[in-house]
Motif scaffolding. Structure first.
Motif, PDB file in Angstrom:
ATOM      1  N   CYS A   1       0.366   8.528   4.108  1.00  0.00           N
ATOM      2  CA  CYS A   1      -0.590   7.879   5.016  1.00  0.00           C
ATOM      3  C   CYS A   1      -1.843   8.722   5.185  1.00  0.00           C
ATOM      4  O   CYS A   1      -2.971   8.223   5.151  1.00  0.00           O
TER       5      CYS A   1
ATOM      6  N   LEU B   1      -7.978  -0.352   8.612  1.00  0.00           N
ATOM      7  CA  LEU B   1      -6.888   0.118   7.765  1.00  0.00           C
ATOM      8  C   LEU B   1      -6.531   1.557   8.107  1.00  0.00           C
ATOM      9  O   LEU B   1      -5.353   1.922   8.184  1.00  0.00           O
ATOM     10  N   GLN B   2      -7.549   2.357   8.365  1.00  0.00           N
ATOM     11  CA  GLN B   2      -7.288   3.745   8.759  1.00  0.00           C
ATOM     12  C   GLN B   2      -6.525   3.791  10.078  1.00  0.00           C
ATOM     13  O   GLN B   2      -5.603   4.591  10.249  1.00  0.00           O
TER      14      GLN B   2
ATOM     15  N   ILE C   1      -4.064   8.508   2.200  1.00  0.00           N
ATOM     16  CA  ILE C   1      -4.803   7.248   2.100  1.00  0.00           C
ATOM     17  C   ILE C   1      -5.955   7.238   3.087  1.00  0.00           C
ATOM     18  O   ILE C   1      -7.067   6.836   2.769  1.00  0.00           O
TER      19      ILE C   1
ATOM     20  N   ALA D   1      -5.176  -3.686  -0.324  1.00  0.00           N
ATOM     21  CA  ALA D   1      -4.955  -3.590   1.119  1.00  0.00           C
ATOM     22  C   ALA D   1      -6.281  -3.757   1.849  1.00  0.00           C
ATOM     23  O   ALA D   1      -6.360  -4.460   2.858  1.00  0.00           O
ATOM     24  N   LEU D   2      -7.321  -3.139   1.304  1.00  0.00           N
ATOM     25  CA  LEU D   2      -8.643  -3.263   1.921  1.00  0.00           C
ATOM     26  C   LEU D   2      -9.105  -4.720   1.898  1.00  0.00           C
ATOM     27  O   LEU D   2      -9.610  -5.244   2.895  1.00  0.00           O
TER      28      LEU D   2
ATOM     29  N   ARG E   1       1.735   3.606  -3.306  1.00  0.00           N
ATOM     30  CA  ARG E   1       1.137   4.933  -3.222  1.00  0.00           C
ATOM     31  C   ARG E   1       2.211   6.019  -3.348  1.00  0.00           C
ATOM     32  O   ARG E   1       1.984   7.063  -3.961  1.00  0.00           O
TER      33      ARG E   1
ATOM     34  N   LEU F   1       0.835  -1.196   0.000  1.00  0.00           N
ATOM     35  CA  LEU F   1       0.000   0.000   0.000  1.00  0.00           C
ATOM     36  C   LEU F   1       0.873   1.251   0.000  1.00  0.00           C
ATOM     37  O   LEU F   1       0.698   2.153  -0.828  1.00  0.00           O
TER      38      LEU F   1
ATOM     39  N   ASP G   1      -8.680   9.184   1.572  1.00  0.00           N
ATOM     40  CA  ASP G   1      -9.330   8.428   0.498  1.00  0.00           C
ATOM     41  C   ASP G   1     -10.272   7.386   1.076  1.00  0.00           C
ATOM     42  O   ASP G   1     -11.387   7.186   0.578  1.00  0.00           O
ATOM     43  N   LEU G   2      -9.808   6.709   2.128  1.00  0.00           N
ATOM     44  CA  LEU G   2     -10.630   5.669   2.731  1.00  0.00           C
ATOM     45  C   LEU G   2     -11.874   6.268   3.364  1.00  0.00           C
ATOM     46  O   LEU G   2     -12.937   5.652   3.376  1.00  0.00           O
TER      47      LEU G   2
ATOM     48  N   THR H   1      -4.521   0.238  -2.764  1.00  0.00           N
ATOM     49  CA  THR H   1      -5.442   0.489  -1.656  1.00  0.00           C
ATOM     50  C   THR H   1      -6.576  -0.529  -1.664  1.00  0.00           C
ATOM     51  O   THR H   1      -6.984  -1.033  -0.615  1.00  0.00           O
TER      52      THR H   1
END
Lengths: 163, 332
Positions: free
Chosen positions: A125, B257-258, A128, B37-38, A83, A79, A131-132, B34
């Motif tokens: 980080c 993940l966060q 990301i 990873a998820l 990235r 990841l 984004d999440l 990503t």
């Protein structure tokens, strides 16, 4: 614990407490539900005084550092390293898992000097995480919408059946 | 215009199918690392409940103690709001307690002449647990039986005390929230990430998910190959074991993940002078590390999806007061 089981055994004269000599963390308890390898938590729990991330500056090449992530695997390694490729100021990033039996990976990052490798990772980080967050919101709204559609359809069917 | 991508460049989700056991959706304008990873986090790092320790009080069935204990471990347990449960290793108690475990008792004896089946419904959940649902055996069949644990013949009996704990699938697969996660991108192989082996014709010999392939768009005849193209649309099919709703698996996966990333940020930024302040002393569960740190710089923008897509008003940074469980959060 011993007393509890002792009592249970007294209540049940026919019962037998298996394996009474086995001393584990849980004293006198007969079985882990599956105990082939009891130390698998070593895959994700940091040891005493172990840090999540350690890093070392690479002295032979400027703006380069090698970060060692403890108790992490390809999930985070791939990841982060892929990235980082997306940023113009990152000139190199790659990760390796030195040995498959040890839960750690090394991430090597080179920047063009406008930002330190450490800050590049922090920025990465944060992006990301953001984004999440977008993903999570979109997912929740869509799921709720889909559920409402489903419930509406079920209601409509029920009404049609009544008629 | 692509009917599946009405929001242009922003990350978005479209559902293909959603019910109580399955969530089939696609994520658009996302990136491969990503998404993967998820997927990995949903497979192995979403916490659930499972029986971990079994006290065998009586077992005169034909199966060995270990065998039954293993079967008990694999029974899916309700894991809704598993956040209320502590990890046993983080709990102050010795062994286990009401804060970090759920006790289920199995006590059965066959008295009739016919073979008796002992089902997951026969697990009796003890009083005193973190919330009313967590730890209930998952029973989805119409008869309400649950999975079979053992069969008993006349005179045989089984009496076990099972201690269910919270855990993640990295430690043992019994804690896996999902039975399987379908993951696919570029079903038409336009990016040529795959080099199909074939006897005569790869097109005829390899199955294609027609539905996904139609959404993704069939390649044009004689279309020039784009060397710079990257995958942006990802098809997920999350199927639950029963302990968590499929949407919970996804949102929990995102959250895990966060938190993992937050831990890294915390570690790297915290190193500037507050090294000694971190007196957690190592052996902590991943969730405890750096969860809920307060970021100093709210309101930065990303080079990809820009903040305004979801930001809008203040107080919506992922590090701010309402990252998880705000008004727009997972309300159910």
């Amino acid at each position: 614990m011993w007393t509890t089981i002792g009592r249970l055994v007294e209540h049940e004269p026919n019962s037998t407490l298996r394996n009474p000599n086995r001393k584990s963390n849980h004293m006198n308890i007969a079985h882990k539900a599956d105990f082939n390898n009891e130390n698998r938590f070593e895959l994700f729990l940091l040891d005493d005084n172990e840090k999540k991330v350690e890093w070392e500056e690479e002295t032979r090449i400027p703006n380069t550092a090698v970060f060692t992530f403890n108790k992490e695997d390809h999930t985070l390694g791939n990841l982060l390293s892929s990235r980082l490729h997306k940023y113009d100021y990152v000139t190199f990033s790659a990760y390796k898992v030195p040995h498959p039996l040890f839960a750690k990976f090394e991430l090597r990052v080179t920047t063009n000097g406008s930002i330190s490798p450490k800050d590049a990772i922090v920025k990465c980080c944060k992006d990301i995480v953001q984004d999440l967050e977008v993903l999570s919101r979109s997912f929740t709204t869509e799921w709720l919408g889909k559920r409402i559609v489903h419930e509406g359809e079920a209601e409509r069917l029920a009404r049609e059946r009544e008629i | 215009m692509d009917p599946y991508d009405i929001e242009g460049g922003a990350i978005n989700v479209r559902f293909l199918h959603a019910d109580s056991t399955r969530a089939n959706f696609l994520i658009q304008n996302f990136d491969l690392a990503t998404a993967n990873a998820l997927r990995r986090v949903m497979l192995s790092e979403v916490p659930t409940m499972a029986i971990d320790v079994v006290e065998v009080i009586d077992n005169t069935s034909v199966l060995a103690d270990e065998f039954i204990c293993h079967r008990l471990g694999l029974i899916p347990l309700n894991s809704k709001n598993v956040d209320d449960v502590l990890y046993s290793r983080d709990c102050d108690c010795e062994g286990y307690c009401e804060q970090c475990s759920v006790v289920l008792t199995l006590n059965a004896r066959c008295t009739g002449n016919e073979v008796m089946k002992v089902y997951a419904r026969d697990l009796v959940v003890s009083e005193g647990r973190p919330n009313d649902e967590v730890g209930n055996p998952v029973i989805t069949d119409p008869e309400g039986l649950g999975s079979v644990i053992v069969k008993l013949r006349k005179g045989q009996s089984i009496h076990m005390r099972c201690i269910a704990k919270k855990g993640i699938a990295k430690e043992h697969a019994k804690w896996a929230p999902s039975a399987a996660i379908g993951f696919e991108y570029d079903p038409n192989n336009k990016l040529r990430h795959l080099d199909y082996w074939y006897e005569e014709d790869a097109k005829k010999e390899w199955p294609v998910d027609e539905h996904n392939a139609n959404i993704d768009g069939a390649p044009q005849e004689g279309e020039a190959f784009d060397y710079d193209a990257v995958p942006t649309r990802f098809f997920f099919d999350v199927e639950t074991v029963g302990g968590l709703e499929p949407d919970q698996i996804v949102t929990q996966g995102i959250k895990q993940l966060q938190q993992k990333l937050a831990g890294v940020i915390h570690e790297l930024q915290g190193n500037d002078g507050m090294n000694g302040a971190d007196d957690f002393g190592g052996a902590q569960s991943p969730q405890m590390n750096g969860a809920g740190y307060g970021g100093q710089d709210a309101g930065y923008t990303t080079p990809y999806g820009n903040a305004s897509v979801w930001g809008g008003g203040g107080g919506t940074t992922p590090y701010g007061a309402t990252p998880y469980g705000g008004p727009g959060g997972s309300g159910w």
